[in-house]
Design an enzyme around this catalytic site. Sequence first.
Site, short mmCIF file in Angstrom:
data_model
loop_
_atom_site.label_atom_id
_atom_site.label_comp_id
_atom_site.label_asym_id
_atom_site.label_seq_id
_atom_site.Cartn_x
_atom_site.Cartn_y
_atom_site.Cartn_z
N ARG A 88 -40.76 -59.77 -13.95
CA ARG A 88 -39.91 -58.80 -14.86
C ARG A 88 -38.36 -58.51 -14.51
O ARG A 88 -37.93 -57.53 -14.56
CB ARG A 88 -40.54 -57.11 -14.66
N ARG A 118 -35.18 -53.27 -18.25
CA ARG A 118 -34.42 -52.03 -18.57
C ARG A 118 -33.54 -51.71 -17.53
O ARG A 118 -32.77 -50.57 -17.71
CB ARG A 118 -35.45 -50.94 -19.17
N ARG A 156 -31.02 -54.87 -26.03
CA ARG A 156 -32.15 -54.03 -26.53
C ARG A 156 -32.06 -53.28 -27.70
O ARG A 156 -32.75 -52.80 -28.51
CB ARG A 156 -32.98 -53.59 -25.48
N ASP A 168 -43.88 -61.40 -23.95
CA ASP A 168 -44.79 -60.66 -23.53
C ASP A 168 -46.07 -61.22 -23.58
O ASP A 168 -46.39 -62.19 -24.58
CB ASP A 168 -45.00 -59.35 -24.30
N TYR A 225 -56.91 -54.97 -22.82
CA TYR A 225 -56.17 -54.37 -23.76
C TYR A 225 -56.92 -54.52 -24.84
O TYR A 225 -56.91 -53.48 -25.82
CB TYR A 225 -54.73 -54.71 -23.85
O1 CP3 Z 1 -40.95 -61.32 -16.28
C1 CP3 Z 1 -40.15 -61.34 -17.05
O2 CP3 Z 1 -39.05 -61.23 -16.92
C2 CP3 Z 1 -40.64 -61.88 -18.33
C3 CP3 Z 1 -40.96 -60.65 -19.31
C4 CP3 Z 1 -42.44 -60.21 -19.33
C5 CP3 Z 1 -42.53 -59.24 -19.92
N1 CP3 Z 1 -43.83 -58.66 -19.90
C6 CP3 Z 1 -41.67 -58.02 -20.71
C7 CP3 Z 1 -41.61 -57.01 -21.10
C8 CP3 Z 1 -43.55 -60.58 -18.70
C9 CP3 Z 1 -43.99 -61.71 -17.80
C10 CP3 Z 1 -44.48 -59.58 -19.02
C11 CP3 Z 1 -46.03 -59.71 -18.67
C12 CP3 Z 1 -46.91 -58.42 -19.19
N2 CP3 Z 1 -46.91 -57.67 -20.16
C13 CP3 Z 1 -48.04 -58.21 -18.32
C14 CP3 Z 1 -48.45 -58.82 -16.91
C15 CP3 Z 1 -47.66 -58.50 -15.86
C16 CP3 Z 1 -47.66 -57.16 -15.37
O3 CP3 Z 1 -46.48 -56.54 -15.34
O4 CP3 Z 1 -48.77 -56.80 -14.83
C17 CP3 Z 1 -48.92 -56.84 -18.83
C18 CP3 Z 1 -49.70 -56.28 -18.57
C19 CP3 Z 1 -47.85 -56.65 -20.28
C20 CP3 Z 1 -48.39 -55.79 -21.20
C21 CP3 Z 1 -46.95 -54.86 -21.36
N3 CP3 Z 1 -45.79 -55.01 -22.19
C22 CP3 Z 1 -46.70 -53.48 -20.86
C23 CP3 Z 1 -47.96 -52.86 -20.11
C24 CP3 Z 1 -45.72 -52.91 -21.28
C25 CP3 Z 1 -45.07 -51.60 -20.70
C26 CP3 Z 1 -44.60 -51.75 -19.41
C27 CP3 Z 1 -43.17 -51.21 -19.37
O5 CP3 Z 1 -42.66 -51.75 -18.71
O6 CP3 Z 1 -42.76 -50.14 -19.96
C28 CP3 Z 1 -45.01 -54.04 -22.02
C29 CP3 Z 1 -43.73 -54.09 -22.44
C30 CP3 Z 1 -42.63 -54.98 -21.99
N4 CP3 Z 1 -42.97 -56.29 -21.55
C31 CP3 Z 1 -41.32 -54.48 -21.55
C32 CP3 Z 1 -40.67 -55.73 -21.01
C33 CP3 Z 1 -39.16 -55.98 -20.88
C34 CP3 Z 1 -40.50 -53.21 -21.97
C35 CP3 Z 1 -40.21 -53.28 -23.33
C36 CP3 Z 1 -39.03 -52.54 -23.80
O7 CP3 Z 1 -37.93 -52.92 -23.33
O8 CP3 Z 1 -39.01 -51.33 -24.31
#
Ligand code: CP3
Length: 345
Positions: A27, A31, A40, A76, A152
């Site tokens: 990640r 943000r 964004r 994602d 999910y």
């Molecule tokens: O690593 C990276 O930089 C690549 C991008 C990436 C995202 N999500 C971007 C994202 C990766 C590899 C993921 C994986 C992901 N997504 C997982 C597995 C890894 C982990 O973190 O456990 C899971 C369970 C998800 C599902 C998911 N997507 C969740 C739970 C959330 C919300 C969490 C949060 O940070 O608020 C997302 C949204 C998400 N995915 C964001 C980003 C940058 C935030 C979106 C935004 O900008 O509003």
Amino acid sequence: MKLTPQERMLRACRGESVDRPPVWLMRQAGRYLPEYRAVRAKYSFLEMCQTPDAAVEVSLQPIDLLGSEACILFSDIFVPILGLGIDVDFRPGPHVDPPLRSQADVDALAKPDIREAVPYVFDILRQLRREVDSRGVPLLGFAGAPFTLAAYLVEGSGSSHFAALKTLLHREPKVLRSLLDRLVELTVDYLNAQIEAGAQVVQLFDTWAGLLDAAEYREWVLPTHRAIASRVNRAAAPLILYVNNGSHLLDSMLDSGADVMSLDWRVDLADAARRVGSRASIQGNLDPCGLHAPGAEIAKRVRDMAEAGRAARGHILNLGHGCLPGTPVEGVRAFIEAARALSAD
Ligand code: CP3
């Protein structure tokens, strides 16, 4: 030995000798970075994943602004799920309404050609590969693992216990098994298509597999990991397997055949490295909240992790889970700089 970050990463994944461990952060685009928030502001999260220019720009930010030594595709784990004909809403975590609960729900899932269903993912990778090649940095693709996607899909959203998922496991094991089988097919196709589009390493995120005990993991999840590890083109791109909260599963995870075990911060890295030995490389494992510490403290933790990791055949410095939104940019910079300052001895 002078290696490019690309060579260092591939060698570390395969357990070949390196001058020092490579470094990147899960990640790392997100943000906590003002430059991410600026892009964004113009798009919804899903639009960003579907707009190659925006996704390419934010994927490169951690490399160009912070010196990270690997580029991960901005997307994602729920993006390929859109290809199954399911609407996913990000608030910001994924929501699926109605959730999947029955055999009929599983049978109704589309069987798309993933290259046509989510073509923008592969456009992003092709563009990124050109960009990272000129910087000597490796390109990482990724997918959510079947169990975490199922968690999910069955629950409808994130949850602390995923009780609906575990209820299905006990009450309707055949339904859960057929959903996992369907998701294995999707994941194998999706990762192989990413490798064709330029990904040089791929990471499988099984964030929620740690909800299971070791016996359940072996019965329900290990077969999905093994199928993916044996059918993804690992000769072209090594496979990293991440399980959160999985310290009790490490010995079983080794049976997956994945090249790298990505560990969270609850695992004692020196002990894990000894247990893994020559069977796999390891990745991790600073607590993401540790990036709030003073820079000198972060640098010490990086040196300690690098030392602890030496007992494994290879080690990639990383966090134990993704970067959190409130992470200080200076903390990320200190982590990367400390890793880059390590030397071979
Ligand atoms: O690593 C990276 O930089 C690549 C991008 C990436 C995202 N999500 C971007 C994202 C990766 C590899 C993921 C994986 C992901 N997504 C997982 C597995 C890894 C982990 O973190 O456990 C899971 C369970 C998800 C599902 C998911 N997507 C969740 C739970 C959330 C919300 C969490 C949060 O940070 O608020 C997302 C949204 C998400 N995915 C964001 C980003 C940058 C935030 C979106 C935004 O900008 O509003």
